[in-house]
Design an enzyme around this catalytic site. Structure first.
Site, short mmCIF file in Angstrom:
data_model
loop_
_atom_site.label_atom_id
_atom_site.label_comp_id
_atom_site.label_asym_id
_atom_site.label_seq_id
_atom_site.Cartn_x
_atom_site.Cartn_y
_atom_site.Cartn_z
N ASP A 123 -86.01 88.99 -55.04
CA ASP A 123 -86.18 89.93 -53.97
C ASP A 123 -85.21 89.55 -52.95
O ASP A 123 -85.21 88.19 -52.55
CB ASP A 123 -87.66 89.38 -53.43
CG ASP A 123 -87.84 90.05 -52.01
OD1 ASP A 123 -87.22 90.37 -51.54
OD2 ASP A 123 -88.99 89.79 -51.89
N GLU A 304 -78.68 73.75 -28.45
CA GLU A 304 -78.71 72.45 -28.77
C GLU A 304 -79.50 72.35 -30.04
O GLU A 304 -78.95 71.48 -30.92
CB GLU A 304 -79.54 71.45 -27.98
CG GLU A 304 -80.84 72.11 -27.40
CD GLU A 304 -81.91 71.31 -26.56
OE1 GLU A 304 -82.42 71.83 -25.66
OE2 GLU A 304 -81.63 69.86 -26.74
#
Ligand SMILES: [Cu+2]
Lengths: 368, 293
Positions: A123, A304
């Site tokens: 898939d 971050e």
């Protein structure tokens, strides 16, 4: 090969079944121009590396041919020798990355060797229709299939195995990977200025659910079939025993640490086919991050930590500014430190005092 | 065990299960009766020979696309001695007590079909039961099951509509058919006999317990023109499961809900019944086995 079935059908079908089998008209050419397109055969490379590719497309759309062979095999996933009954695309966890450009055609031949136990399929989250191609790629041991889909959307996309009734088991046994569809003109920042990478690394994160015996030790199984029931029990608890990069604890550390140097721009593609994760480069940043991995959206800047949704792949671009050893972790630090989700970068180059300097080395506390 | 997929090994593995009992390699010491409920004798029904149209199990392709499976005029030449009822929890418990069968996933005892059993469990029971009785018992083939099911046989849910230009037509058609069958999940197994007997005197066919057969999954490619078979791929890691409709399950699956059935219509439960091999058939099988060895 002649089989009982051929004999059976040869004898009986002409009489009994002629009316039952509808006659199909010949398949019309799906699109006249595909056969005229240039074709390129690509040899896949095991992660964390990615096959050679152009960042900016040269020429028009083409058909890019890939072949993956499914390997079912026991795989050691930690230093204690814990063994996963693995199922893999092309022998690696995660499966190799395929790179094309928007508008190209991906043409994958998926081979399920006769020695395997299981039926499999694929898939592609990058593809449109037929359950991502899952409905058209079901192969038993001893079969192969070829699927072509057009890469209409740019970005990093997961692919995974999806056999009816057993999808999660195949995925958490290792059957997932990534397709990257680059814009034809390459990556761009939020203003449309080109972004380029000197290196690309592909980190696939997997969580494993290894059953334990009565004494609490990890079990080993003689076959995939035997591992199924116990593994399913652990899976249903949703508490993984291992969370790893590249198929095992420590696969991207030490000798196999990822390498870079100061001034080099690295694209880190991070995929997780089943479960959310939050990559973080300790001591560095994400200069440009496509958290969802889709290049039609402007990249987020200066991150971050970035969030990768289970069932997706994201991409982070970073230019290293300081030399040193960096840890690249899943910033659920329990998963990073206790369950395995840690990689290392070793970065060569000159230290920049302006960015950071130890002004005063540790010494006894000064009393005035 | 590892599932072997070569054609020779597919049939060899099947033959082995029967042969152990037929060869009488071991003398069975029956399990102690103490603590276990007394069992009624195994009742079987003898289904008389005959002919019927048998829609073939497996998947059929023509021009690379799914096509309706051939409907073969099948002849059953010898009577089939088939268990009148599915194997019960109490019967299966004897095999577990003897250490020859793994406990089933479904708990409880009684005169209720055993459920939560895989193909591997069913064949283990057949081997144990054969030793226990000194007779040769095995799972029915799909053909035998379909014939014994008679008017209750359904077969595969096949799409009514196919469009070679549009594979989605077939998927939508199959889906709609399953929805239209409007069968509600019915997971609680009932006392044996609850679903009545069919015209051939076999009980509980196509109730809420689907049954393992000894027929393995096959994918057949038919030549673009005519009826010649271009290629077949056998997968003996997957077997045909029969019941309210036909489906296919990997050998180790015990819970049909997590098996390989299509959207919307999984089997409620997985169980089995056995057929008794006739002496003549055993002899033929053994001679075939000898030629293999
Ligand atoms: Cu798979």
């Amino acid at each position: 090969m002649f089989t009982r079935r051929e004999a059976l059908i040869g004898a009986a079908m002409a009489a009994a079944a002629a009316a039952a089998i509808p006659a199909f008209p010949a398949l019309a050419q799906p699109a006249a121009d595909i056969s005229a397109l240039p074709r390129q055969k690509v040899s896949l490379v095991a992660p964390p590396f990615v096959h050679e590719h152009d960042q900016v497309a040269t020429g028009g759309a083409k058909v890019v041919e890939f072949t993956m062979t499914i390997e079912e095999k026991p795989i050691v996933i930690d230093d204690e020798g814990t063994t996963l009954r693995g199922m893999t695309f092309n022998g690696s966890i995660p499966g190799p990355m395929m790179v094309v450009h928007q508008g190209d055609y991906v043409e994958l031949t998926l081979v399920n060797p006769e020695a395997n136990e299981m039926p499999h399929n694929i898939d592609f989250h990058a593809a449109t229709g037929a359950l991502g191609g899952g409905a058209l790629t079901h192969v038993n041991p001893g079969e192969q299939v070829t699927l072509r889909f057009r890469a209409t959307r740019t970005g990093t996309f997961v692919y995974h195995c999806a056999p009816e009734g057993m999808i999660p088991w195949h995925v958490v046994s290792g059957m997932s990977g990534t397709v990257m569809v680059l814009p034809r003109e390459g990556l761009k920042d939020e203003k449309g200025e080109p972004l380029r990478y000197d290196r690309i690394y592909y980190v696939g994160e997997n969580e494993f659910y290894i059953p334990r015996d009565e004494a609490g030790n990890y079990k080993t199984f003689e076959s995939l079939g035997e591992s199924y029931a116990d593994t399913l029990q652990v899976m249903r608890g949703l508490v993984p025993t291992h969370v790893v990069f590249n198929g095992r604890v420590g696969s991207l550390t030490g000798e196999n640490a990822l390498k870079s140097k100061v001034g080099e721009t690295v694209l880190i593609v991070h995929s997780q086919a089943n479960r959310d994760t939050r990559p973080h480069l300790i001591g560095g940043h994400g200069d440009y991050v496509w958290e969802e991995g889709k290049f039609a959206n402007p990249p987020a800047k200066d991150l971050e930590t970035w969030f990768i949704r289970g069932g997706s792949a994201g991409a982070a671009l970073y230019t290293f500014l300081q030399p040193g050893v960096y840890a690249y972790v899943n910033h659920n630090l329990i998963e990073a430190a206790e369950l395995g989700a840690t990689a290392h970068f070793t970065v060569e180059g000159e230290w920049n005092d302006d960015l950071m300097k130890q002004v005063d080395a540790p010494r006894p506390i000064v009393i005035n | 065990m590892r599932f072997l997929t070569s054609k020779l090994l597919c049939s060899f593995a099947g033959a082995m299960a029967v042969s152990a009992a037929a060869l009488g390699l071991e003398v069975l010491v029956p399990v102690s009766e103490r603590g276990l409920p007394k069992l009624a004798p195994i009742r079987s029904t003898v289904v008389a020979p005959g002919s019927f149209i048998h829609p073939q199990p497996g998947e059929y392709l023509r021009d690379g696309r799914p096509t309706v499976a051939p409907r073969i005029a099948a002849r059953i030449d010898e009577p089939i001695a088939i268990m009148t009822y599915q194997v019960s929890r109490d019967e299966y418990a004897r095999c577990v007590a003897d250490g020859a069968c793994k406990p089933a996933d479904a708990f409880g005892s009684g005169d209720v079909p055993v459920t939560g059993v895989s193909y591997l469990d069913a064949t283990a029971y057949a081997a144990w039961h054969s030793k226990a009785t000194g007779e040769s018992w095995r799972l029915p083939t799909d053909e035998e099951w379909a014939f014994a099911a008679g008017e209750r046989f359904t077969g595969d849910v096949e799409p009514l509509e196919e469009d070679p230009q549009n594979p989605a037509k077939g998927w939508l058609s199959s889906y709609k058919q399953e929805v239209d069958m409007a069968r509600q999940p019915d997971p609680q197994p009932r006392v044996r006999g609850s679903f009545g007997t069919n015209a051939k005197g076999v009980a509980d066919m196509a109730g809420n317990v689907w049954e393992w057969t000894s027929t393995y999954y096959v994918r057949v490619t038919i030549a673009p023109a005519g009826d010649a078979v271009e290629s077949t791929v056998d997968n003996c890691g997957v077997h045909v499961v029969e019941g309210f409709h036909r489906t296919y399950m990997s050998n180790f699956i015990r819970d049909g809900k997590s098996g390989g059935c299509a959207v919307g219509l999984p089997p409620d439960n997985l169980g089995f019944r056995l057929v008794r091999e006739r002496d003549g058939a055993v002899a033929r099988l053994l001679s075939r086995l000898r030629t293999l060895i």
